[in-house]
Design an enzyme around this catalytic site. Structure first.
Site, PDB file in Angstrom:
ATOM      1  N   HIS A   1     -35.682  -4.363  40.872  1.00  0.00           N
ATOM      2  CA  HIS A   1     -35.172  -3.458  40.003  1.00  0.00           C
ATOM      3  C   HIS A   1     -34.952  -3.748  38.781  1.00  0.00           C
ATOM      4  O   HIS A   1     -34.613  -4.838  38.330  1.00  0.00           O
ATOM      5  CB  HIS A   1     -33.719  -2.725  40.672  1.00  0.00           C
TER       6      HIS A   1
ATOM      7  N   CYS B   1     -27.888  -3.322  43.012  1.00  0.00           N
ATOM      8  CA  CYS B   1     -27.705  -3.817  41.854  1.00  0.00           C
ATOM      9  C   CYS B   1     -26.369  -3.453  41.361  1.00  0.00           C
ATOM     10  O   CYS B   1     -26.081  -4.328  40.420  1.00  0.00           O
ATOM     11  CB  CYS B   1     -28.613  -2.698  40.914  1.00  0.00           C
TER      12      CYS B   1
ATOM     13  N   CYS C   1     -28.633   1.666  42.371  1.00  0.00           N
ATOM     14  CA  CYS C   1     -28.238   1.490  43.952  1.00  0.00           C
ATOM     15  C   CYS C   1     -26.930   0.330  44.197  1.00  0.00           C
ATOM     16  O   CYS C   1     -26.789  -0.244  43.181  1.00  0.00           O
ATOM     17  CB  CYS C   1     -29.572   0.893  44.458  1.00  0.00           C
TER      18      CYS C   1
ATOM     19  N   GLU D   1     -32.564  -2.822  36.699  1.00  0.00           N
ATOM     20  CA  GLU D   1     -31.141  -3.360  36.372  1.00  0.00           C
ATOM     21  C   GLU D   1     -31.248  -4.989  36.536  1.00  0.00           C
ATOM     22  O   GLU D   1     -30.591  -5.855  35.939  1.00  0.00           O
ATOM     23  CB  GLU D   1     -30.195  -2.696  37.220  1.00  0.00           C
TER      24      GLU D   1
END
Length: 195
Positions: A89, A117, A114, A91
């Site tokens: 991801h 993260c 999410c 992040e």
């Protein structure tokens, strides 16, 4: 002479006020910069980005969703659901590639984080997460929210509530706190979380 000075300073102030009115606020400034970061993502359905800025509002790291940076993409697929096993991801990439301590930094992202993260963001002592949209609207299936379900919302809710004592906050760019942004989920928060 004083009349000239008065009008000079009055005009100077009026010009500066006009310039200030056209300046974009800081949050939207970083959101706009980060929109460009997303163009690096090769994900065919969703381009996700993240920008981390320090306390002095200087960018310290950027990230976008994709596979391993050092990996050979030919061996990996971009098709669902298999791509979820390979993707990192945005992040997480921003956190992994930062070269400084992220304590008290702000993370800007285009979608609310999410729960996975969010764990790493809180553990990194990032103070604030500001997101552009609550959900990932897939380009392939616009009616489905990717990787979002009640368990995800509950996990994110629990993480945010547990981190509030650390001065952590997560909100929309318009200022709406994440827990208020989940208006349809808010009534389903278990009783023990409301106390």
């Amino acid at each position: 002479m004083w009349v000239f000075s008065f009008f000079y300073f009055y005009l100077y102030d009026v010009r500066n006020m006009e310039i200030a009115r056209n300046v974009i606020d800081r949050d939207n400034y970083f959101i706009n910069i980060a929109d460009e970061v997303a163009t690096r993502s090769k994900d065919p359905s969703t381009q996700v980005w993240a920008v981390i800025v320090d306390e002095k509002h200087r960018p310290v790291s950027f990230g976008y969703n994709w596979f391993l940076w050092a990996g050979d993409d030919r061996y990996l697929t971009r098709e669902r659901p298999m791509k979820y096993y390979f993707s990192i991801h945005a992040e997480m990439n921003a956190i992994l590639f930062s070269k400084i301590d992220l304590e008290w930094c702000t993370l800007y992202c285009n979608y609310a984080c999410c729960e996975n993260c969010l764990k790493f963001i809180i553990q990194s002592w990032i103070k604030t997460v500001i997101y552009k949209q609550l959900h990932v609207n897939s380009h392939i299936n616009a009616s489905a929210w990717s990787m979002e379900h009640p368990e995800t919302w509950e996990a994110a809710t629990r993480l945010i509530l547990s981190a509030q004592s650390l001065w952590f906050q997560m909100r929309n760019v318009d200022g709406t706190p994440y827990l208020e942004d989940l208006w349809w989920w808010k009534d389903k928060i278990p009783d023990f979380l409301e106390s």
